[in-house]
Design a protein around this motif. Structure first.
Motif, mmCIF file in Angstrom:
data_model
loop_
_atom_site.group_PDB
_atom_site.id
_atom_site.type_symbol
_atom_site.label_atom_id
_atom_site.label_comp_id
_atom_site.label_asym_id
_atom_site.label_seq_id
_atom_site.Cartn_x
_atom_site.Cartn_y
_atom_site.Cartn_z
ATOM 1 N N THR A 25 46.969 47.446 40.233
ATOM 2 C CA THR A 25 48.100 47.642 39.322
ATOM 3 C C THR A 25 48.182 49.049 38.753
ATOM 4 O O THR A 25 49.144 49.369 38.055
ATOM 5 N N THR A 27 46.311 50.225 36.419
ATOM 6 C CA THR A 27 46.124 50.059 34.978
ATOM 7 C C THR A 27 44.694 50.439 34.615
ATOM 8 O O THR A 27 43.771 50.243 35.409
ATOM 9 N N TYR A 69 55.034 46.126 33.663
ATOM 10 C CA TYR A 69 55.494 47.226 34.499
ATOM 11 C C TYR A 69 57.001 47.131 34.739
ATOM 12 O O TYR A 69 57.711 48.127 34.671
ATOM 13 N N ASN A 73 60.076 49.986 33.620
ATOM 14 C CA ASN A 73 60.762 50.731 34.690
ATOM 15 C C ASN A 73 62.141 50.258 34.908
ATOM 16 O O ASN A 73 62.750 49.429 34.660
#
Length: 73
Positions: A25, A27, A69, A73
């Motif tokens: 991810t 992250t 996410y 976005n």
């Protein structure tokens, strides 16, 4: 109980899952670890069968990170 408190093969398994989720991810590892430990603790609190808790925790954290996410976005 947090994954840091675990010993043996289970600890290694949780660590591998956390690292894979962080890579997958993009992250930070510390953030994924925090999410995973929280999710695992919630699942453990009510689980009668514990064999698949790591799989469920992984899935829930992955979904949460994807939703975060998608919102940014």
């Amino acid at each position: 109980m947090q994954t840091g408190d675990r010993e043996g093969p289970a600890s290694a398994q949780h660590g591998s899952i956390i690292e894979a989720l962080a890579r997958e991810t993009g992250t930070e590892l510390s953030h994924v670890k925090e999410l995973y430990e929280h999710e695992l603790a919630q699942l453990e609190a009510n689980a009668k069968v514990r064999g698949f808790l790591s799989v469920l925790a992984c899935r829930h954290v992955r979904m949460a990170l994807r939703q975060t996410y998608a919102r940014t976005n």
